[in-house]
Write an enzyme that holds these catalytic residues in place. Structure first.
Site, PDB file in Angstrom:
ATOM      1  CE1 TYR A  21      10.772  32.888   9.314  1.00 56.73           C
ATOM      2  CE2 TYR A  21      10.995  30.495   9.483  1.00 56.73           C
ATOM      3  CZ  TYR A  21      11.063  31.659   8.736  1.00 56.73           C
ATOM      4  OH  TYR A  21      11.412  31.601   7.399  1.00 56.73           O
TER       5      TYR A  21
ATOM      6  CG  MET B 297       9.748  24.692   2.739  1.00 57.19           C
ATOM      7  SD  MET B 297       9.055  25.847   1.547  1.00 57.19           S
ATOM      8  CE  MET B 297       7.420  26.092   2.216  1.00 57.19           C
TER       9      MET B 297
ATOM     10  CE  LYS C 222      -2.108  -0.919   3.829  1.00 59.81           C
ATOM     11  NZ  LYS C 222      -3.042  -0.749   4.977  1.00 59.81           N
TER      12      LYS C 222
END
Length: 394
Positions: A266, A314, A43
């Site tokens: 951040y 990111m 799967k």
């Protein structure tokens, strides 16, 4: 950094020989002369490894288990010629009209799927059917009140030549627990008593935790363990003799010394409690590394154990290099998937399971197959043939 990874900021490596080794370990759990056959579960594109990459390692499986009919066609296109079990069965009546694959097995979990099969023309290469019992997991399937009626409907379809055979399929909801299958299995066996057809019970956890019970089934359906990952709590794959089939790698792209009290990231999320050396790893949530990974998540930097500082972006992950031997820019980083850093260990720190990490990598992560010369595991065994469901072994 290996030669194939030159110029890559992050990459994964997939080892089909590890899959072949793990398949052998699981088959050995079935005993010295096993009668139970193995559906190798692939799967989610082989749990994120890529079916085409691991298929050579699955040559010794008796069949493949996939999620949907489209995956069955993809498996044939990739070169698999043995039986294929579609765990999701048919999605709609249109799929039922277009069945054309030989040695196709379909899971049936609700009456509409039987209606669709009833309305298809007889002839060609009819699929074999596996009736799914709802059991203790309670997601899909026929419950105790409806199961035998569904079996009678399948018997009629078999007499009409619309299906090739009928099997019984159960999926345990607590197989990783020591007491996880006894009650559920007794209920299932009582339900199907007197109904001809083979039985398929058990995932990786059932096979590893309850091998004696697994040996009584006609088919077992291991998934995550094929890829070297343990399904058992607080147990890692290497502890079970499994080898990781995927590893994730990156490199250090920046290093700086940070004073006590200085903030990083951040909104100044990271606060240095003492002077520290911080490295930046060229990987982030844009690559599929989970953004919520907390501080302390382990990784290997230049072969040494290190821990992240949280605040995953990111493209970058900050890692604490304080106290490590000198680390140069470009030093290799292992994020998971080696015997020294099993993916299960990383997943536990992130509050998730290994399967989520393995299936979360994004398309921007290149995948490098591990050459056979770099592995010490056995190669794939010759493929086995398997017939459609027939009379269960006793």
């Amino acid at each position: 950094m290996d030669g194939d990874a030159i110029g890559l900021r992050v990459h994964a490596r997939v080892n089909p020989a590890a899959v072949a080794h793990n398949l052998g370990v699981l088959r050995a759990r079935l005993g010295p002369a096993p009668t139970a056959r193995i559906w190798a579960t692939v799967k989610a594109d082989a749990y994120g490894h890529g079916l085409h990459r691991v298929l050579p390692g699955l040559a010794g499986a008796d069949g493949l288990a996939v999620s949907q009919l489209a995956d069955a066609y993809a498996s044939r296109a990739a070169g698999w010629n043995g039986p294929i079990l579609v765990l999701g069965g048919l999605l709609d009546a249109v799929e039922a009209q277009g069945l054309a694959l030989p040695d196709l097995h379909l899971t049936v979990a609700h009456p509409a799927q039987l209606d669709w099969l009833r309305d298809t023309p007889a002839g060609g290469a009819p699929p074999s059917i596996w009736l799914r019992y709802m059991g203790d997991i309670g997601y899909t399937g026929f419950d105790d009140a409806c199961y035998r009626d569904a079996y009678e409907r399948c018997s009629m379809l078999a007499r009409q030549g619309r299906i090739a055979g009928i099997g019984h399929l159960n999926h345990y909801g607590r197989a990783e627990q020591p007491d996880g299958i006894a009650q559920a299995d007794a209920r299932f066996q009582a339900l199907i008593r007197g109904l001809p057809g083979p039985r398929s019970c058990g995932n990786s956890a059932a096979l590893l935790r309850h091998p004696d019970a697994a040996r009584t089934a006609d088919w077992v359906r291991p998934g995550i363990a094929l890829y070297g990952v343990s399904p058992l709590p607080a147990v890692d794959g290497p502890d079970l003799g499994l080898r990781p089939a995927m590893s994730l790698h990156s490199r250090i792209v920046a290093i700086r010394d940070v004073a006590a009290g200085e903030r990083l990231g951040y909104n100044g999320t990271i606060v240095a409690a003492a002077p520290m050396r911080v490295g930046m790893v060229a990987c982030g949530y844009g690559d599929g590394y989970l953004r919520h990974a907390p501080a302390g998540t382990p990784m290997l930097v230049n072969g040494h154990a290190a821990a992240t500082l949280g605040a995953v972006t990111m493209d970058l992950i900050p890692v604490d290099l304080t106290g490590l031997p000198p680390v140069p820019i470009g030093a290799p980083v292992v994020l998971w998937g080696t015997p020294g850093l099993p993916v299960e260990q990383v997943a536990r720190h992130m509050g998730t399971i290994a399967a989520e990490l393995l299936t979360s990598l994004t398309p921007r992560v290149p995948v490098i197959p591990v050459p056979a010369a770099e592995t010490d595991g056995p190669g794939p065994r010759p493929g086995r043939s398997a017939s459609p469901p027939g009379t269960p072994r006793r």
